[in-house]
Design an enzyme around this catalytic site. Structure first.
Site, mmCIF file in Angstrom:
data_model
loop_
_atom_site.group_PDB
_atom_site.id
_atom_site.type_symbol
_atom_site.label_atom_id
_atom_site.label_comp_id
_atom_site.label_asym_id
_atom_site.label_seq_id
_atom_site.Cartn_x
_atom_site.Cartn_y
_atom_site.Cartn_z
ATOM 1 N N LYS A 135 0.638 -1.220 0.545
ATOM 2 C CA LYS A 135 -0.102 -0.372 0.199
ATOM 3 C C LYS A 135 1.053 1.114 -0.070
ATOM 4 C CE LYS A 135 -2.014 1.600 3.486
ATOM 5 N NZ LYS A 135 -3.137 1.813 5.014
ATOM 6 N N ARG A 151 -8.808 1.106 8.050
ATOM 7 C CA ARG A 151 -7.991 -0.243 8.797
ATOM 8 C C ARG A 151 -7.266 0.719 10.009
ATOM 9 N NH1 ARG A 151 -2.956 -0.841 10.531
ATOM 10 N NH2 ARG A 151 -2.763 1.632 10.332
HETATM 11 N N1 LIG Z 1 -0.494 4.612 10.594
HETATM 12 C C1 LIG Z 1 -1.393 4.616 9.558
HETATM 13 O O1 LIG Z 1 -1.452 3.422 8.941
HETATM 14 C C2 LIG Z 1 -1.999 5.551 9.235
HETATM 15 C C3 LIG Z 1 -3.414 5.977 8.470
HETATM 16 C C4 LIG Z 1 -4.119 7.299 8.019
HETATM 17 C C5 LIG Z 1 -3.612 7.939 8.819
HETATM 18 N N2 LIG Z 1 -3.011 8.161 9.480
HETATM 19 C C6 LIG Z 1 -1.683 9.575 9.496
HETATM 20 O O2 LIG Z 1 -3.054 9.757 11.039
HETATM 21 C C7 LIG Z 1 -2.646 11.209 10.800
HETATM 22 C C8 LIG Z 1 -4.013 11.674 11.212
HETATM 23 O O3 LIG Z 1 -4.814 11.614 9.357
HETATM 24 P P1 LIG Z 1 -5.985 12.135 9.564
HETATM 25 O O4 LIG Z 1 -6.093 12.106 7.826
HETATM 26 O O5 LIG Z 1 -6.882 12.196 10.414
HETATM 27 O O6 LIG Z 1 -5.597 14.165 8.785
HETATM 28 P P2 LIG Z 1 -5.970 14.991 8.933
HETATM 29 O O7 LIG Z 1 -4.829 16.267 8.252
HETATM 30 O O8 LIG Z 1 -7.374 15.775 8.287
HETATM 31 O O9 LIG Z 1 -6.097 15.518 10.724
HETATM 32 C C9 LIG Z 1 -5.100 15.999 11.602
HETATM 33 C C10 LIG Z 1 -6.032 16.591 12.465
HETATM 34 O O10 LIG Z 1 -4.564 16.997 13.592
HETATM 35 C C11 LIG Z 1 -4.485 18.332 13.953
HETATM 36 N N3 LIG Z 1 -3.145 18.899 14.785
HETATM 37 C C12 LIG Z 1 -2.134 18.464 14.322
HETATM 38 N N4 LIG Z 1 -1.044 19.399 15.062
HETATM 39 C C13 LIG Z 1 -1.503 18.367 16.484
HETATM 40 C C14 LIG Z 1 -1.753 18.564 18.119
HETATM 41 N N5 LIG Z 1 -0.242 18.489 18.068
HETATM 42 N N6 LIG Z 1 -1.922 17.942 18.871
HETATM 43 C C15 LIG Z 1 -3.359 17.591 18.539
HETATM 44 N N7 LIG Z 1 -3.653 17.967 16.824
HETATM 45 C C16 LIG Z 1 -3.265 18.029 16.294
HETATM 46 C C17 LIG Z 1 -4.719 19.279 12.902
HETATM 47 O O11 LIG Z 1 -5.512 20.385 13.461
HETATM 48 C C18 LIG Z 1 -5.992 18.582 12.348
HETATM 49 O O12 LIG Z 1 -6.926 18.828 12.456
HETATM 50 C C19 LIG Z 1 -2.025 11.582 10.163
HETATM 51 O O13 LIG Z 1 -0.613 11.955 10.184
HETATM 52 C C20 LIG Z 1 -1.440 10.010 8.398
HETATM 53 O O14 LIG Z 1 -0.010 10.083 8.565
HETATM 54 C C21 LIG Z 1 -1.307 6.853 9.782
#
Ligand SMILES: NC(=O)c1ccc[n+]([C@@H]2O[C@H](COP(=O)([O-])OP(=O)(O)OC[C@H]3O[C@@H](n4cnc5c(N)ncnc54)[C@H](O)[C@@H]3O)[C@@H](O)[C@H]2O)c1
Length: 229
Positions: free
Chosen positions: A70, A113
């Site tokens: 992926k 997931r």
């Molecule tokens: N490990 C995985 O499989 C996986 C899968 C999907 C997403 N992710 C990660 O999860 C994260 C979130 O994804 P998303 O789609 O919700 O992103 P998104 O950008 O829609 O939302 C992130 C949110 O976090 C807030 N934010 C930023 N820094 C912060 C902090 N220090 N404390 C509190 N809030 C904070 C932002 O304002 C925003 O509302 C991304 O970094 C993404 O890479 C990981």
């Protein structure tokens, strides 16, 4: 030369529901623990730290005769262009021949997931009678984390939402969250009315934004982070 299926985002959304996803993700974790699955080294690249990155996660599911990868890119500025922050593509191949079997849109799979993985963590690591869930980050992933956790944890009474960058966004998130959760429950309305009704009760709880992360942390039974920080 090889026939393979292509599933777009709408088709994935129709095919995949959260309860099934939780079961499949848990099964994959078990296969990994039983050494019936293996992971290949992850590739991660930051185009711009904190703004744009991509990773390639891949592995083999021994026994199912498949391997795959992926590729997920996260571009933080995308929402300001009316695009999702996370864009992903999944490729599944036959491990006996190396031939591709299918290519799927990965955004919805990724959200499902990751939500499922969070809830499995809560199921095995949190107290069964946990009542307070703290969600740190109020972006796209949040609703998936919440619905999956509510499926696995039956006593949650309150979800507190913290966003370090914008209290208003956390507030808006809380105001609109029930509609998003209802959307994720929609498949069960016709397929499994009993489960649907049970989940309607579980989402009928308090969703509250907070600016006080210390107090919210102290009061939380479960903390799920969904931020790029
Ligand atoms: N490990 C995985 O499989 C996986 C899968 C999907 C997403 N992710 C990660 O999860 C994260 C979130 O994804 P998303 O789609 O919700 O992103 P998104 O950008 O829609 O939302 C992130 C949110 O976090 C807030 N934010 C930023 N820094 C912060 C902090 N220090 N404390 C509190 N809030 C904070 C932002 O304002 C925003 O509302 C991304 O970094 C993404 O890479 C990981």
């Amino acid at each position: 030369m090889f026939p393979f299926r292509i599933l777009n985002q709408e088709q994935i959304q129709d095919l995949l529901d959260m309860r099934t996803t939780i079961g499949l993700v848990e099964k994959a974790y078990k296969l990994k623990a039983e050494e019936d699955a293996s992971l290949f080294p992850m590739v991660f690249h930051e185009f711009e730290p904190g703004k744009a990155d991509m990773d390639i996660k891949s592995g083999e599911l021994t026994g199912a005769n498949i391997f795959g990868l992926k590729l997920v890119s996260w571009f933080g500025d995308n929402p300001s262009k009316s695009l999702p922050a996370v864009v992903g593509t999944v490729l599944v191949l036959d491990s006996r021949t190396g031939a591709p079997l299918g290519i799927m849109s990965g955004e919805h799979i990724t959200m499902m997931r990751t939500g499922a993985a969070g809830s499995i963590g809560a199921k095995y690591l949190a107290r069964k009678d946990s009542e307070n869930l703290l969600l740190v980050g109020s972006g796209h992933l949040g609703a998936f984390q919440i619905i999956a956790t509510l499926m696995n944890m039956e006593n949650i009474k309150k979800v507190t939402v913290y966003n370090a960058l914008s209290f208003d966004q956390a507030n808006e998130f809380c105001k609109s969250i029930k509609d998003k959760l209802l959307g994720l429950l929609a498949p069960y309305k016709s397929q499994d009315k009993e489960f649907y009704d049970q989940m309607l009760k579980r989402i009928d709880i308090v969703f509250e934004p907070t600016q006080d992360i210390q107090q919210a942390t102290e009061q939380a039974d479960i903390i799920i982070t969904a931020t790029p920080s």
